[in-house]
Design an enzyme around this catalytic site. Structure first.
Site, PDB file in Angstrom:
ATOM      1  N   TYR A   1      21.968 -50.397  31.027  1.00 17.14           N
ATOM      2  CA  TYR A   1      21.758 -50.860  29.651  1.00 17.14           C
ATOM      3  C   TYR A   1      20.636 -51.884  29.646  1.00 17.14           C
ATOM      4  CZ  TYR A   1      22.354 -52.964  25.098  1.00 17.14           C
ATOM      5  OH  TYR A   1      22.112 -53.428  23.828  1.00 17.14           O
ATOM      6  N   ASP A  49      15.771 -56.596  35.159  1.00 15.16           N
ATOM      7  CA  ASP A  49      16.294 -57.053  33.880  1.00 15.16           C
ATOM      8  C   ASP A  49      17.331 -58.134  34.193  1.00 15.16           C
ATOM      9  OD1 ASP A  49      17.794 -57.456  31.586  1.00 15.16           O
ATOM     10  OD2 ASP A  49      17.816 -55.342  31.000  1.00 15.16           O
ATOM     11  N   LYS A  87      19.174 -63.653  25.948  1.00 15.76           N
ATOM     12  CA  LYS A  87      20.488 -64.262  25.761  1.00 15.76           C
ATOM     13  C   LYS A  87      20.445 -65.800  25.851  1.00 15.76           C
ATOM     14  CE  LYS A  87      23.120 -60.193  25.785  1.00 15.76           C
ATOM     15  NZ  LYS A  87      22.699 -59.015  26.518  1.00 15.76           N
TER      16      LYS A  87
HETATM   17  C1  LIG Z   1      21.823 -57.919  26.054  1.00 14.83           C
HETATM   18  C2  LIG Z   1      20.952 -57.184  27.013  1.00 14.83           C
HETATM   19  C3  LIG Z   1      19.700 -56.689  26.655  1.00 14.83           C
HETATM   20  C4  LIG Z   1      19.223 -56.714  25.241  1.00 14.83           C
HETATM   21  O1  LIG Z   1      19.045 -57.984  24.733  1.00 14.83           O
HETATM   22  P1  LIG Z   1      19.071 -58.186  23.134  1.00 14.83           P
HETATM   23  O2  LIG Z   1      18.620 -59.579  22.938  1.00 14.83           O
HETATM   24  O3  LIG Z   1      20.477 -57.929  22.717  1.00 14.83           O
HETATM   25  O4  LIG Z   1      18.129 -57.175  22.573  1.00 14.83           O
HETATM   26  C5  LIG Z   1      18.913 -56.128  27.615  1.00 14.83           C
HETATM   27  N1  LIG Z   1      19.325 -56.048  28.884  1.00 14.83           N
HETATM   28  C6  LIG Z   1      20.517 -56.494  29.270  1.00 14.83           C
HETATM   29  C7  LIG Z   1      20.904 -56.384  30.698  1.00 14.83           C
HETATM   30  C8  LIG Z   1      21.375 -57.070  28.359  1.00 14.83           C
HETATM   31  O5  LIG Z   1      22.581 -57.487  28.744  1.00 14.83           O
END
Ligand SMILES: *Cc1c(COP(=O)(O)O)cnc(C)c1O
Length: 434
Positions: A162, A242, A269
């Site tokens: 994700y 990520d 986040k």
């Molecule tokens: C939450 C999340 C995203 C997306 O971030 P948003 O600010 O919600 O668009 C991308 N990668 C990971 C691993 C996440 O947990």
């Protein structure tokens, strides 16, 4: 035997949902009101669960109050974004001060260089950084940077990964950005390297979390990450970590804890102190492509990229609140809680476990080692749902999918209470967990 047990679990879950519905009439009414102008009352898919989701009126410290007046200890921590809790005073001061000086200045402000310096000082692979408004956008920009730099089109992702709203690889319907994806299996070094070698000449980047967060708090094996680091370097493929969630897992992110550095890192986040935030950064050789003083500079627009609320709150979050010492402390709290919960499950012979690293935990009702998302998918999802409803009733807020993200204001008493409620679940529901 199995059938009897399933019926019993189904019946228990139905009971729990009926009880939930009876206890939360104001949340239900709000859901029905929202379901007029918003599809299904929803503007953020993860928040929906049946029969209807809770709505909150207030948060303070690590506590939440819903519209029916119930109080919760917050163990969700806004899916990691709420690391600082709901009313951190230094963040509040920073936002107040920024508000006093006006919004939307339409030019540079005095915060950007300090925030950028705080971010790049923390994460060892980030020589330079650019800000976005979300983690999704950060990943979009990082992947696009890799494509621009390499002149290649393919993007390697991992099944069940994700990376945001338009980067969802869990199967089923999606609205993913139509990049040319190559999918691989997380933690399967041999197969991943074979896929990488086969596509190397066309591969712009590999993107992954060093621990799958939303995918169930499943850590990558260090040797898997090291093999990816080596192979991507050898083939000129950009390796993107990520770290939108995992950057909280040590003072310098999971990359620093593991000693494995990607070419680009994405963040999101909690780093904006609870304001909308995203960032991508890495080697000067890559990030320098965006230097607008260059005749061939890559463009990266974004009206709110340097918005004063995020910049101001983010500086406070990184330099005053989530200091390296606090990062170590909170991750220690998480390690202790996970060990306690897993010891408790073992003691009772319950087939459940909490995976994760540091302050991120995820419940799996499953009795085998969880090496990847395919294994986690064999878990008992209905039993996990029952845990969710039982814990809500006991006054704990967590994700329906069993995720916990600890926040700084949680106290030892909060963790004790959580562990006791989890044990009460095991004792009262053990017969249903098989
Ligand atoms: C939450 C999340 C995203 C997306 O971030 P948003 O600010 O919600 O668009 C991308 N990668 C990971 C691993 C996440 O947990």
């Amino acid at each position: 035997m199995n059938i009897t047990r399933n019926i019993t679990l189904d019946a228990a879950l139905d009971d729990a949902k009926r009880d939930y519905t009876a206890r939360n009439p104001a949340s239900l009414a709000l859901h029905e009101k929202a379901a007029g102008p918003l599809p299904g009352g929803n503007t953020r898919t993860v928040l929906y669960y049946d029969p209807f989701p809770l709505a909150f009126t207030r948060g303070q410290g690590a506590r939440l109050w819903d519209v029916d007046g119930h109080e919760y200890r917050d163990f969700l921590g806004e899916y990691t974004a709420g690391l600082a809790g709901h009313s951190q005073p230094a963040i509040r001061r920073a936002i107040d001060k920024a508000l006093d000086n006006g919004l939307n200045l339409g030019g540079h402000n005095t915060y950007e260089p300090d925030f950028a310096a705080a971010v790049t000082a923390r994460f060892p692979s980030m020589d330079m950084v650019r800000f976005t408004n979300s983690g999704t956008e950060a990943n979009l920009l990082a992947i696009s940077t890799a494509i621009a730099r390499t002149g290649r089109r393919k993007v390697m992702v991992f099944r069940s990964g994700y990376h945001g709203a338009v980067f969802t690889f869990s199967g089923g319907a999606n609205i993913n950005v139509p990049f040319d994806y190559v999918q691989a299996t997380y933690n399967d070094t041999e197969a991943t390297l074979a896929t990488l070698e086969a596509n190397a000449a066309e591969l712009a980047c590999v993107i992954l979390e060093p621990m799958m967060g939303g995918g169930g708090c499943i850590p990558a094996r260090p040797d898997f990450l090291r093999a990816l680091r080596e192979a991507t370097a050898r083939h000129g493929v950009v390796l993107i970590f990520d770290e939108v969630m995992t950057s909280r897992l040590s003072p310098g992110g999971l990359q620093a804890k593991l000693g494995i550095l990607p070419d680009l890192t994405t963040l999101g986040k909690y780093i904006g102190g609870g304001m909308s935030f995203g960032a991508f950064g890495g080697k000067a050789e890559l990030m320098g492509l965006f230097d607008p003083r260059r005749a061939d500079a890559l463009p990266h627009a974004g009206t709110f990229n340097n918005n004063v609320l995020t910049m101001a709150a983010g500086i406070a979050a990184l330099t005053e609140v989530y200091t390296p010492a606090e990062a170590d402390r909170l991750n220690g709290v998480g390690e202790a809680l996970r060990a306690r919960l897993n010891d408790m499950a073992r003691k009772h012979g319950a087939p459940m476990q909490f995976t994760g690293i540091g302050s991120m935990l995820n419940l799996h009702v499953l009795d085998e080692e969880i090496t990847g998302p395919e294994v986690a998918a064999r878990g008992n999802m209905k039993a996990r749902d029952l845990f969710f409803f039982d814990m809500l009733k006991a006054g704990f807020w967590l994700a329906r999918r069993g995720m916990l993200a600890l926040s700084l204001p949680l106290t030892p008493q909060d963790c004790d209470a959580f562990a006791e409620a989890a044990e009460e679940f095991v004792v009262s529901r053990k017969a249903l967990l098989g």
